[in-house]
Scaffold this active site. Structure first.
Site, short mmCIF file in Angstrom:
data_model
loop_
_atom_site.label_atom_id
_atom_site.label_comp_id
_atom_site.label_asym_id
_atom_site.label_seq_id
_atom_site.Cartn_x
_atom_site.Cartn_y
_atom_site.Cartn_z
N ASP A 212 21.63 41.40 -55.63
CA ASP A 212 21.79 42.44 -56.34
C ASP A 212 20.61 43.71 -56.22
O ASP A 212 19.53 43.20 -56.21
CB ASP A 212 21.93 41.92 -57.62
CG ASP A 212 23.42 41.36 -58.02
OD1 ASP A 212 24.22 41.57 -57.39
OD2 ASP A 212 23.36 40.54 -58.72
N PHE B 287 30.09 51.82 -74.14
CA PHE B 287 30.40 51.80 -72.90
C PHE B 287 31.42 50.46 -72.40
O PHE B 287 31.08 49.49 -72.90
CB PHE B 287 29.26 51.67 -72.16
CG PHE B 287 29.29 51.80 -70.51
CD1 PHE B 287 29.44 52.74 -69.95
CD2 PHE B 287 29.44 50.35 -69.94
CE1 PHE B 287 29.60 52.59 -68.57
CE2 PHE B 287 29.67 50.12 -68.73
CZ PHE B 287 29.73 51.42 -67.85
N THR B 288 32.32 50.65 -71.62
CA THR B 288 32.92 49.79 -71.08
C THR B 288 33.24 49.92 -69.56
O THR B 288 33.21 50.93 -69.16
CB THR B 288 34.64 49.78 -71.79
OG1 THR B 288 35.32 50.94 -71.36
CG2 THR B 288 34.46 49.74 -73.17
N ALA B 289 33.53 48.71 -68.92
CA ALA B 289 33.49 48.80 -67.61
C ALA B 289 34.94 49.51 -66.93
O ALA B 289 34.94 50.29 -66.10
CB ALA B 289 33.73 47.46 -67.03
N GLN B 290 35.70 49.69 -68.11
CA GLN B 290 36.91 50.36 -67.66
C GLN B 290 36.80 51.85 -67.70
O GLN B 290 37.04 52.87 -66.61
CB GLN B 290 38.20 50.31 -68.50
CG GLN B 290 38.63 48.75 -68.24
CD GLN B 290 37.96 47.46 -68.96
OE1 GLN B 290 37.03 47.77 -69.60
NE2 GLN B 290 38.06 46.53 -68.05
N ARG C 83 33.69 53.72 -68.08
CA ARG C 83 32.58 53.96 -67.24
C ARG C 83 31.76 55.08 -68.02
O ARG C 83 31.10 55.67 -67.29
CB ARG C 83 32.62 54.30 -65.88
CG ARG C 83 33.37 52.98 -65.04
CD ARG C 83 33.75 53.23 -63.68
NE ARG C 83 32.66 53.71 -62.99
CZ ARG C 83 32.69 54.56 -61.91
NH1 ARG C 83 33.70 54.93 -61.36
NH2 ARG C 83 31.28 54.93 -61.10
N SER D 119 30.02 56.48 -72.21
CA SER D 119 30.12 56.08 -73.53
C SER D 119 29.58 57.39 -74.21
O SER D 119 29.75 58.55 -73.66
CB SER D 119 28.86 55.06 -73.92
OG SER D 119 27.46 55.62 -73.56
N LYS E 182 28.88 60.45 -72.05
CA LYS E 182 27.86 60.48 -70.95
C LYS E 182 28.13 59.15 -70.19
O LYS E 182 28.55 58.12 -70.70
CB LYS E 182 26.59 60.17 -71.63
CG LYS E 182 25.31 59.78 -70.72
CD LYS E 182 24.29 59.06 -71.56
CE LYS E 182 24.66 57.60 -71.93
NZ LYS E 182 23.47 57.00 -72.53
N ASP F 153 23.84 35.86 -62.30
CA ASP F 153 23.50 35.49 -63.53
C ASP F 153 25.01 35.65 -64.50
O ASP F 153 24.74 35.03 -65.76
CB ASP F 153 22.52 36.26 -64.20
CG ASP F 153 22.71 37.68 -64.21
OD1 ASP F 153 23.99 37.98 -63.77
OD2 ASP F 153 21.82 38.26 -64.83
#
Length: 716
Positions: free
Chosen positions: A334, A402-405, A407, A409, A424, A552
């Site tokens: 990563d 913020f969410t991964a969908q 992207r 916030s 943003k 992780d």
């Protein structure tokens, strides 16, 4: 509602080195402490797993019986040294296991049977908790417990509610506390560690007796160590060589009797040595010819390899993984926290389309006030220090996480007579939000975003929409992620070993390319999703390559399970730790490079000592064979280049050297052969020169020196 800006927490000092049993030269007292274990291993039901030393033990018993029946100084001296050979071989394994037991004692101190506060009928956010006190060993998989400051965590589990500071020094040796919280990738806690502050609710994820500490104790003691495929193959080879030499030696006496019958004028077999070609001499010949050196040290090398990982705070859940690390072709790492320092910092606000710079800073700070990530806090701090934006009075705010969908916030502000929406996030997501809310995007935004990405930074676009107006982009935040010092040199070293490094990142391709070029990795995977990691690993494996990776999070678990060497971070989730075959207690992803080096050192050590052992046997041929048969075949005297005192002293000297060399090599087996990055051809030349040639010369010198001493034994 009034919101006060939060400054980022003070940086933690560098972690102290864990208090581990150190590697290095063998402690002489360790030999003495391990001697009782070595004697216990003389039990044939235990020793039969090592066929080479099992044959030596049978020969020792046979020699002892002959020495009792026909006592002589020669017979008893040979018998004693044959027994010492077996004891020394067991001592090598006992010392290696003793190091693990020293590690286990430290871990046992952390394994405390505490009283757990188990919750009945727990529900998230419950105001009243129905508790019952139960012993920690009585906890079952799926039980929910509550732990508060000053209490010991009763078992392995995941934090499902709350956040707390935890002292994990008993496990990692690191005195600095760590933060464990529900959600995310830092939710796993280990039984035996101590909560220092606050309160957490933990769901138990392990059955009694299968906790992390229990498994660590079993592994470092060697109780669960399984032989690796290469080790099994080498054991089979050694067993085959032993059988061949056993058959060859067993036929010597019958052949000698047959030769005497066919040629009556030939010297009697009793003339071969002062004691005749007796069973004692034949056993001595067998022990000196079979590969006793590597047979004695093979198990110790494997145990020591896992021990070296423990010394670096890495728990290998299988010996196969350690060995596979030495043959890795591809490293997946990563970017964040591995290749770079991890905590990206806002360094510049760039307005677009004529927007005032302070307007951009104001909007960026407002959108980050509820963002507790290091990046979000850095935006707040940069706006405060650069533009003087400090305490703010916010009457009404609806925070957008913020969410991964999405992207992105932000915040929706509802001042009297005005509604202001600020967003943003990733440029593509925010610009789409602008277009969806009636605004338009200019080329200026794309130019700034591309410029930040090309320089290795991460661009975050800030946009706003006021009531009755279309949305508009205000500017770009430049987040810098600094590459760790020395990474290019480390990747260069891996490249010289033929290992290909691949950086995995969620950044856009431009940013990924810039960071990859600065760090010196061979390839990169940008905008990576969990399934992309799996696909990359499978693609590499289909090409016949071994793959190692770190992770992780729960979303890393499938890839960790698929990789040949999967290193899970101790701070990660239980799913990640269960999926990997190694756990890094320090949660340092760069340690993957050290793991590969330790794996290669294990393979090199095994190869070097095998070379030395075989070379030893070649030299011992010249010591024993001419001494035994020169009376029958005078022409063999030309091979007696060491000019040993007598056939009896030659045989005894070879047997003594055969035993002593095992003890002399125990430190090397435990410490490992020095590893230096280089090509396979260069390492092979070095091994042949140092351990091949050295293995031939050492017996000539050693046996001659021993012969100069034993020739003065009375009655020899």
């Amino acid at each position: 509602m009034t919101t006060t800006q939060k400054s980022p927490p003070a940086a933690q000092p560098p972690s102290a080195a864990p208090n581990r049993v150190r590697a290095g030269l063998l402690d002489p007292w360790q030999l003495i402490r391990s001697l009782p274990d070595a004697l216990r291993k003389l039990n044939p039901t235990t020793l039969w797993r090592n066929p080479v030393m099992f044959i030596v033990e049978i020969g020792s018993v046979f020699t002892t019986v002959l020495a009792i029946a026909h006592p002589t100084v020669f017979a008893w001296t040979i018998a004693i040294w044959l027994w010492l050979t077996v004891v020394f071989a067991n001592l090598a394994e006992a010392v290696a296991e003793g190091r693990g037991k020293a590690q286990a004692e430290t871990l046992r101190l952390a394994k405390k049977d505490t009283i757990a506060r188990r919750l009945r009928n727990w529900t998230p956010g419950a105001a009243h908790l129905d508790e019952e006190a139960v012993p920690a060993p009585a906890l079952r998989l799926g039980d929910v417990v509550v732990v508060e400051g000053g209490e010991i965590i009763p078992g392995d589990g995941d934090v499902i509610e709350g956040i707390a500071s935890v002292d994990e020094s008993a496990i990692t040796g690191e005195s600095a506390p760590v933060i464990r919280e529900s959600g995310g990738d830092r939710s796993a806690v280990t039984g035996g560690t101590k909560v220092l502050s606050d309160r957490i609710v933990v769901r138990i994820t392990q059955k009694p007796g299968e906790s992390f500490i229990d498994r660590m104790i079993a592994l470092v003691e060697g109780a669960n160590r399984q032989k690796t495929p290469n080790e099994i193959a080498l054991n089979i080879l050694l067993a085959a060589l032993t059988i061949i030499f056993l058959l060859a030696v067993a036929t010597l006496q019958p052949l000698a009797i047959f030769a005497k019958a066919q040629t009556p004028a030939a010297p009697s077999t009793q003339a071969l040595t002062p004691h005749g070609v007796t069973g004692i001499v034949l056993v001595s010949l067998l022990v000196c010819l079979i590969p006793t050196t590597i047979g004695a040290l093979l198990s110790a090398i494997g145990i020591a390899g896992m021990d070296r990982l423990v010394q670096r705070n890495v728990l290998a859940l299988s010996g196969r993984a350690v060995e596979a690390a030495g043959d890795v072709n591809t490293l997946l790492l990563d970017k964040t926290g591995t290749i770079t320092l991890g905590n990206r910092q806002a360094t510049e606000f760039t307005p677009v389309d004529g927007v005032d710079e302070k307007v951009l800073a104001d909007a960026a700070q407002l959108s980050s006030l509820a963002d507790e990530t290091p990046e979000g806090r850095s935006v707040v701090v940069h706006a405060k220090e650069r533009y003087g934006l400090r305490e703010r009075q916010i009457q009404c705010a609806d925070w957008v996480p913020f969410t991964a969908q999405t992207r992105m916030s932000g915040v929706d502000l509802c001042a009297p007579g005005d509604v202001r929406q600020i967003r943003k996030g990733a440029s593509s997501a925010v610009l789409k939000w602008v277009r969806d809310h009636g605004g338009h995007t200019s080329d200026h935004v794309a130019t700034v975003v591309d410029g930040v990405s090309a320089s290795g930074g991460t661009p975050l676009v800030v946009a706003e929409k006021r009531a009755g107006e279309p949305a508009r982009a205000l500017g770009v935040i430049d987040l810098k992620d600094v590459v760790k010092v020395g990474m290019r040199e480390r990747f260069d070293a891996m490249r010289r070993l033929g290992i290909r490094s691949v950086m995995i990142t969620g950044d856009n391709p431009l940013t990924a390319r810039a960071i990859a070029a600065e760090a010196g990795v061979d390839d990169y995977l940008a905008e990576a999703k969990p399934e992309d990691k799996m696909d990359l690993i499978k693609k590499e494996q289909e090409g016949g390559k071994l793959v190692a990776m770190t992770g992780d999070g729960t979303n890393d678990a499938p890839a960790l399970a698929q990789a040949d060497v999967g290193v899970a971070m101790n701070t990660g989730t239980s799913a990640a730790k269960e999926a990997g075959n190694m756990v890094d207690l320090d949660s340092d992803p760069t340690k993957l490079i050290e793991i590969v080096q330790i794996g290669k050192q294990l393979l090199i050590t095994r190869g070097a000592l095998t070379t030395f052992s075989i070379a030893n046997d070649i030299a011992k041929y010249f010591a024993i064979i001419p001494a035994m048969f020169v009376a029958v075949y005078p022409g063999l005297d030309r091979l007696n280049i060491m000019r040993l005192h007598s056939p009896a002293s030659a045989i005894l000297s070879a047997v003594i050297f055969n035993a002593i060399i095992i003890v002399a090599l125990i430190p090397l087996a435990l410490r490992g052969v020095r590893y230096a990055p280089g090509s396979a051809a260069a390492m092979l030349r070095r091994n042949l020169l140092v351990y091949g040639v050295g293995g031939i010369i050492a017996p000539f010198v050693g046996i001659k020196v021993i012969d100069l001493v034993v020739q003065y034994l009375p009655g020899l």
